[in-house]
Design an enzyme around this catalytic site. Structure first.
Site, mmCIF file in Angstrom:
data_model
loop_
_atom_site.group_PDB
_atom_site.id
_atom_site.type_symbol
_atom_site.label_atom_id
_atom_site.label_comp_id
_atom_site.label_asym_id
_atom_site.label_seq_id
_atom_site.Cartn_x
_atom_site.Cartn_y
_atom_site.Cartn_z
ATOM 1 N N SER A 278 0.819 -1.216 0.000
ATOM 2 C CA SER A 278 0.000 0.000 0.000
ATOM 3 C C SER A 278 0.852 1.264 0.000
ATOM 4 C CB SER A 278 -0.966 -0.004 1.189
ATOM 5 O OG SER A 278 -0.279 -0.135 2.412
ATOM 6 N N HIS A 308 -1.807 -8.743 1.938
ATOM 7 C CA HIS A 308 -1.473 -7.489 2.622
ATOM 8 C C HIS A 308 -2.550 -7.196 3.655
ATOM 9 C CE1 HIS A 308 0.333 -3.761 3.501
ATOM 10 N NE2 HIS A 308 -0.115 -3.009 2.508
ATOM 11 N N HIS A 354 6.405 -12.448 8.579
ATOM 12 C CA HIS A 354 6.470 -11.094 8.036
ATOM 13 C C HIS A 354 7.598 -11.019 7.022
ATOM 14 C CE1 HIS A 354 7.002 -6.696 7.870
ATOM 15 N NE2 HIS A 354 5.735 -6.648 8.227
ATOM 16 N N ARG A 363 3.956 -4.351 17.222
ATOM 17 C CA ARG A 363 2.537 -3.973 17.115
ATOM 18 C C ARG A 363 1.646 -5.070 17.705
ATOM 19 N NH1 ARG A 363 2.229 -2.941 10.824
ATOM 20 N NH2 ARG A 363 3.266 -4.969 10.972
ATOM 21 N N ASP A 409 -1.459 -8.514 12.576
ATOM 22 C CA ASP A 409 -2.793 -9.045 12.261
ATOM 23 C C ASP A 409 -3.230 -10.150 13.214
ATOM 24 O OD1 ASP A 409 -3.082 -7.389 9.974
ATOM 25 O OD2 ASP A 409 -1.811 -8.757 8.835
#
Length: 472
Positions: A278, A308, A354, A363, A409
Site C-alpha cells: 500500500s 497485505h 512477516h 505492534r 494481524d
C-alpha cells in the site's frame, strides 16, 4: 523594552529544545510552546528548506556510493532485500520493528500526548511527529491539529451517492475506495496544477489535500460500515472527540475502552516504511504527480489484497474456525493438531510471519498488553495467547519460514471482536483509515523534496539467462 525582549527570546530558546536523555535511540524531541507554533503548515514551511538542502548534500556527496548488489533472487523474489526507495516517516528494523521518526512504539506510547492521563497516544500526535520529523507535539498542538481535522471532515453528498450506487453486498474495501475516489473532485493539487503552479510550491496544495483526506476518511469508512451492517443510519461527528475517538463514535461505539483501542489501532497501523504494497503503491502513483486522492485510492486497492491488509480479517475467521471445530477450551495438543491440519491442506496460519521482521511484531505486543489490561479473561484472547506458544515452534520445524512469530494481524481482530465490532470482512477498512496518516505524510515530503517519477528497469527471463551465462 530591549531587556524584556531579550529575556523573552531566551525563554523561547530554552523552551524550544528539551532533551530526553533516557531514550538513547530516539530522535531529539522538542516541546514548542508559542501560540504561533500550533499551526502545522507554518512548522513545515520552516522545516522544508533545511531538508531540501540536506537532500542536495546527500546527492552531491554520496550519489555514486553503492548500497548493495542486486541478485537474480531479488529480481524474481518481489525485490525483497533491495534498497531502492526514500521513505522519511518510518524505518523498519528486522529485530526492533517499526520506528516512527526514530521512536519505537513503546516510546510513542510514552511520549505522544494522550486523550487521558496514561492513555493510548492520539493519532493527531503521531501525524504531527511524522510530518515534522523531530517534534513530539504538546497536548495543545495535538488538540489544535484535532480541531483542524474536524474543520475539514465534512463529506459532500455526491460521495455518499457514489457509494450508494454500489450493491450493499460489495466488499467494504470496494465501497471505501469508491468513496475516496469520489472525494477527488475537491483536490486542491489538481486545481493548482491545471493553473500552472511552480514545482517548488507543489507541497502546499498537497498538504491541503492530505490533511483533508486524512480528516474525511473516518466518516467515509464509518458510512460504509453503517450502510452494510446498521441499516445505513449515519452517526454525525462529535466535536468534543479526537480523531480516534470520533472514528469509534461514528462507527457506533461510544465505550471509552473502544475509543482507546481505536486510538492505539490507528497509531500502530499508520505507517510501516515504504516498501509494503500500500505504501509503495501510494508513492509510485504519486510520483506521476497524481494528487493524494488518486494516490491513496490506488494504495487502498493494494491494501485490499489477501497478502497485505486483507490478512487481518483472515486471522479472526481462522480463529473462529478453530473454536467452531474444537471449542473454546481447546487443549494444546488439539491446537497443535489443528495448526498441522491447516498447514497440510496447503494453507498458511494467518497472522504469523512477516516479509521483513525476524522477531515478534511490536505492534502485536502492544495489542497484547492492551488485552492483558482490559480483557484478560476473554476466551478468544486466551486462544491467541495459546497460539503464540504453539505456532512458532511448528513453523520453525517446517524449516521454510524465516519469521515464525506473530505479526500485527494476529491480534487486532480479537480486540475488535471483544468490543462488538464483529464483522471481520470490514477490518481492512480500519487498516485503510490508519494508513492514510503515513502515506499522506510521506507524500507531502515527496513533493517538498521534489522526488522524481519512479521508473525502475525490468528485464525478461531471456535477458536474465543471457546476462548470467556471460557473467558465469
Amino acid at each position: 523594552m530591549a531587556f524584556y525582549r531579550s529575556v523573552s527570546l531566551l525563554s523561547k530558546l530554552r523552551n524550544r529544545v528539551v532533551q530526553q536523555p533516557s531514550l538513547t535511540n530516539s530522535v531529539r524531541w522538542l516541546q514548542i510552546q508559542t501560540s504561533s507554533d500550533l499551526d502545522l503548515h507554518s512548522q513545515l514551511r520552516e522545516l522544508i528548506p533545511e531538508q531540501q538542502e540536506r537532500l542536495k548534500k546527500i546527492k552531491s556527496e554520496y550519489g555514486k556510493i553503492q548500497l548493495g548488489n542486486i541478485t537474480v533472487d531479488m529480481v524474481l523474489g518481489g525485490m525483497r532485500g533491495m534498497t531502492g526507495l526514500l521513505w522519511e516517516t518510518s524505518l523498519l528494523d528486522p529485530d526492533e520493528g517499526i520506528r516512527f521518526r526514530g521512536l519505537s512504539i513503546p516510546e510513542c506510547q510514552k511520549l505522544l500526548p494522550a486523550a487521558k492521563q496514561g492513555g493510548e497516544p492520539l493519532p493527531e500526535g503521531l501525524l504531527w511527529l511524522l510530518l515534522t520529523g523531530k517534534v513530539v507535539p504538546t497536548k495543545e498542538q495535538a488538540d489544535a491539529l484535532s480541531n483542524e481535522l474536524r474543520s475539514r471532515a465534512s463529506i459532500p453528498d455526491h460521495v455518499y451517492k457514489a457509494i450508494d450506487a454500489l450493491p450493499v453486498t460489495a466488499h467494504p474495501m470496494t465501497q471505501f475506495a469508491t468513496g475516496v475516489m469520489a472525494l477527488q473532485v475537491q483536490s486542491e493539487f489538481s486545481k493548482a496544477y491545471e493553473k500552472g503552479i511552480h514545482k517548488s510550491k507543489y507541497w502546499e496544495p498537497t498538504f491541503e489535500d492530505s490533511l483533508s483526506l486524512i480528516a474525511q476518511v473516518p466518516a467515509v469508512a464509518a458510512y460504509v460500515y453503517r450502510r452494510m451492517y446498521k441499516n445505513g443510519e449515519r452517526i454525525p461527528m462529535d466535536d468534543s472527540l479526537d480523531y480516534g475517538g470520533n472514528f469509534a463514535h461514528m462507527l457506533g461505539f461510544d465505550g471509552p475502552e473502544m475509543q482507546e483501542l481505536m486510538r492505539l489501532y490507528v497509531v500502530i497501523h499508520s505507517d510501516h516504511e515504504g516498501g509494503n504494497v500500500s505504501a509503495h503503491t501510494g508513492h509510485l502513483v504519486a510520483s506521476a504527480l497524481s494528487d493524494p486522492y488518486l494516490s491513496f485510492a490506488a494504495a487502498l486497492n493494494g491494501l485490499a489484497g489477501p497478502l497485505h491488509g486483507l490478512a487481518n480479517q483472515e486471522v479472526l475467521l481462522w480463529i473462529k474456525s478453530v473454536v467452531d471445530e474444537c471449542g473454546e477450551n481447546i487443549t494444546t495438543d488439539q491446537l497443535k493438531d489443528y495448526v498441522w491440519k491447516t498447514l497440510n491442506s496447503g494453507k498458511v496460519v494467518p497472522g504469523f510471519g512477516h516479509g521483513v521482521l525476524r522477531k515478534t511484531d511490536p505492534r502485536y505486543m502492544c495489542q497484547r498488553e492492551f488485552a492483558l489490561k482490559h480483557l484478560p479473561n476473554d476466551p478468544l484472547f486466551k486462544l491467541v495467547s495459546k497460539l503464540y506458544d504453539v505456532v512458532p515452534p511448528i513453523l520453525t520445524e517446517l524449516g521454510k519460514v524465516k519469521n515464525p512469530w506473530p505479526n500485527v494481524d494476529a491480534h487486532s481482530g480479537v480486540l475488535l471482536n471483544y468490543y462488538g465490532l464483529t464483522e471481520a470482512r470490514y477490518y481492512t477498512v480500519l487498516f485503510g483509515v490508519s494508513r492514510a496518516i503515513g502515506i499522506c505524510s510521506q507524500l507531502i515530503w515527496d513533493r517538498a523534496l521534489g522526488l522524481p517519477l519512479e521508473r525502475p528497469k525490468s528485464v525478461t527471463m531471456e535477458w536474465l539467462e543471457t546476462h548470467c551465462k556471460k557473467s558465469a
